[in-house]
Motif scaffolding. Structure first.
Motif, short mmCIF file in Angstrom:
data_model
loop_
_atom_site.label_atom_id
_atom_site.label_comp_id
_atom_site.label_asym_id
_atom_site.label_seq_id
_atom_site.Cartn_x
_atom_site.Cartn_y
_atom_site.Cartn_z
N SER A 115 12.12 17.65 -5.11
CA SER A 115 11.61 16.33 -4.68
C SER A 115 12.72 15.51 -4.04
CB SER A 115 11.00 15.58 -5.86
OG SER A 115 12.00 15.08 -6.74
N LEU A 116 13.92 15.57 -4.61
CA LEU A 116 15.05 14.82 -4.03
C LEU A 116 15.44 15.39 -2.67
CD1 LEU A 116 17.16 14.40 -7.29
CD2 LEU A 116 15.75 12.66 -6.16
N ASP A 117 15.41 16.71 -2.55
CA ASP A 117 15.69 17.34 -1.25
C ASP A 117 14.67 16.91 -0.20
OD1 ASP A 117 17.90 18.67 -2.22
OD2 ASP A 117 16.84 20.56 -2.59
N ARG A 118 13.43 16.74 -0.63
CA ARG A 118 12.36 16.34 0.28
C ARG A 118 12.58 14.91 0.78
NH1 ARG A 118 6.50 16.73 -2.29
NH2 ARG A 118 7.11 18.93 -2.32
N PHE A 119 13.12 14.07 -0.08
CA PHE A 119 13.25 12.66 0.28
C PHE A 119 14.55 12.34 1.03
CE2 PHE A 119 9.98 11.70 -3.04
CZ PHE A 119 9.09 11.06 -2.17
N GLN A 146 7.62 13.18 4.87
CA GLN A 146 7.89 12.86 6.27
C GLN A 146 6.64 12.33 6.98
OE1 GLN A 146 10.98 13.11 7.96
NE2 GLN A 146 9.83 11.93 9.49
N LYS A 147 5.51 12.93 6.70
CA LYS A 147 4.26 12.46 7.31
C LYS A 147 3.99 11.01 6.94
CE LYS A 147 -0.66 13.63 7.73
NZ LYS A 147 -1.74 14.58 7.29
N GLY A 148 4.23 10.67 5.68
CA GLY A 148 4.03 9.30 5.25
C GLY A 148 4.99 8.35 5.95
N LEU A 149 6.24 8.78 6.12
CA LEU A 149 7.21 7.94 6.83
C LEU A 149 6.79 7.73 8.28
CD1 LEU A 149 9.87 6.41 7.04
CD2 LEU A 149 10.98 8.59 7.57
N ASP A 150 6.33 8.79 8.93
CA ASP A 150 5.88 8.66 10.31
C ASP A 150 4.77 7.62 10.43
OD1 ASP A 150 7.70 10.60 11.03
OD2 ASP A 150 6.21 12.23 11.10
N ALA A 151 3.84 7.66 9.47
CA ALA A 151 2.74 6.69 9.49
C ALA A 151 3.25 5.28 9.24
CB ALA A 151 1.70 7.07 8.43
N ALA A 152 4.22 5.14 8.32
CA ALA A 152 4.79 3.83 8.03
C ALA A 152 5.51 3.27 9.25
CB ALA A 152 5.74 3.92 6.84
N LEU A 153 6.27 4.12 9.95
CA LEU A 153 6.96 3.69 11.16
C LEU A 153 5.95 3.25 12.22
CD1 LEU A 153 9.74 6.43 11.35
CD2 LEU A 153 10.14 3.96 11.19
N GLY A 200 0.83 -1.20 0.00
CA GLY A 200 0.00 0.00 0.00
C GLY A 200 0.86 1.24 0.00
N SER A 201 0.26 2.36 0.35
CA SER A 201 1.01 3.61 0.43
C SER A 201 0.40 4.52 1.47
CB SER A 201 1.05 4.31 -0.94
OG SER A 201 -0.25 4.63 -1.38
N PHE A 202 1.27 5.31 2.09
CA PHE A 202 0.82 6.26 3.11
C PHE A 202 0.71 7.64 2.49
CE2 PHE A 202 2.26 2.76 5.73
CZ PHE A 202 1.21 2.65 6.63
N VAL A 203 -0.28 7.77 1.62
CA VAL A 203 -0.58 9.03 0.97
C VAL A 203 -1.95 9.50 1.49
CG1 VAL A 203 0.76 8.51 -1.08
CG2 VAL A 203 -1.64 7.84 -0.99
N SER A 204 -2.28 10.73 1.20
CA SER A 204 -3.56 11.25 1.66
C SER A 204 -4.72 10.50 1.00
CB SER A 204 -3.68 12.74 1.33
OG SER A 204 -5.00 13.19 1.55
N PRO A 205 -5.65 9.96 1.80
CA PRO A 205 -6.82 9.29 1.20
C PRO A 205 -7.69 10.24 0.39
CG PRO A 205 -7.09 9.53 3.58
CD PRO A 205 -5.68 9.91 3.27
#
Length: 297
Positions: free
Chosen positions: A119-123, A83-90, A47-52
């Motif tokens: 985008s690369l800076d964000r990741f 970052q929000k998606g990573l927090d949810a994944a963690l 799946g993915s931790f993106v905004s529903p």
């Protein structure tokens, strides 16, 4: 004489379902994943931790992970956009994540509303934190040979994005022919450029079959030493942000090709066909997979 192994990354439960108009609930998404694992797949996007709000098909990915055995030796990567998606994944206990970029400035701006460099800076901090938490990080690069907005993408546009992904600590970068416009000659050209700097085992191909070229392009990848390929059961999905991207290459078709050519996938094609048939029954449509259709005829 043993056959050379080829790795398959099953993207149906994420990249496949995210572009299907009929969302599947958590129970059916978990059943799909279990069926795929039972067929022999060992890496399955969960799946993915993106905004529903933007991708409702991926809502409740945390509940999907909660119903999977994350310590059973199967990799269940999840896509994280920030970052929000990573927090949810963690929080959900994910062990594998995927981050993404594009070789096209126009696609990057349309897809995630920022430039390639932004985008690369964000990741970068996302990958750093994920690695610090013991996660595996996979990279995706879209628009390998063509962009729906810019047209032809040259190999020298792809190389620096892939390089940046590896510098972040990705163990593998998946190269996406996002709108399926690539041909074997173009795939050879971009792989030649990449393989002058990276090893074939660091790269994967993610082919779309919009123009019926996916299998031919996979063969082109095999010729250059690529041994990891992304595929989606039944041929489900495509890219919701790429006009004309009608669908991923079907896992059944890829397994049939590889096994027939003497490679070892570890996947039971008949079980896979049954899974594709079941999935598209749930989606109330016919599977695009040619192998699936042939088995049912």
């Amino acid at each position: 004489m043993s056959r050379e192994p080829v790795n398959l990354v099953e993207v149906g439960p994420r990249d496949g379902l995210q572009n299907e108009s009929r969302p599947l609930d958590v129970e059916r998404r978990v059943e799909l994943i279990h069926r795929l694992v039972d067929a022999g797949l060992t890496t399955v996007e969960a799946g993915s931790f993106v905004s529903p709000k933007w991708v409702p098909q991926m809502a409740d990915t945390d509940q999907v992970l909660d119903r999977l055995d994350l310590d059973a030796g199967i990799h269940y990567p999840v896509l994280v956009p920030n970052q929000k998606g990573l927090d949810a994944a963690l929080s959900a206990g994910a062990k594998d994540i995927a981050i993404f970029g594009a070789a096209s400035e126009s696609f990057s701006k349309k897809n995630i509303n920022c430039s390639i460099e932004e985008s690369l800076d964000r990741f970068r901090p996302v990958a750093e934190q994920a690695l610090g938490n013991g996660m595996r990080v996979r990279g995706y690069v879209s628009c390998l040979v063509a962009c729906p907005y810019e047209g032809r993408i040259e190999p020298n546009q792809v190389v620096p994005v892939v390089r940046a992904m590896f510098e972040m600590g990705c163990y593998e970068v998946s190269l996406g022919d996002t709108i399926g416009r690539g041909t074997p000659k173009q795939i050879h050209a971009v792989l030649d450029a990449l393989l002058s700097e990276f090893k074939p085992e660091q790269l994967a191909l993610h082919c779309h079959d919009t123009y019926g070229m996916a299998i031919a392009n996979i063969v082109a990848g095999l010729e250059k030493g690529i041994r990891t390929f992304d595929a989606s059961v039944g041929g489900a999905g495509g890219c919701p942000y790429a006009p004309g991207a009608s669908g991923n290459v079907a896992t059944e078709d890829v397994v049939y090709l590889l096994e027939s050519e003497g490679f070892e996938t570890g996947v039971d094609v008949e079980a896979l066909v049954e899974t594709g048939k079941w999935l598209f029954g749930e989606l109330d449509k016919m599977p695009p997979s040619k192998v699936n259709q042939a088995y049912q005829s």
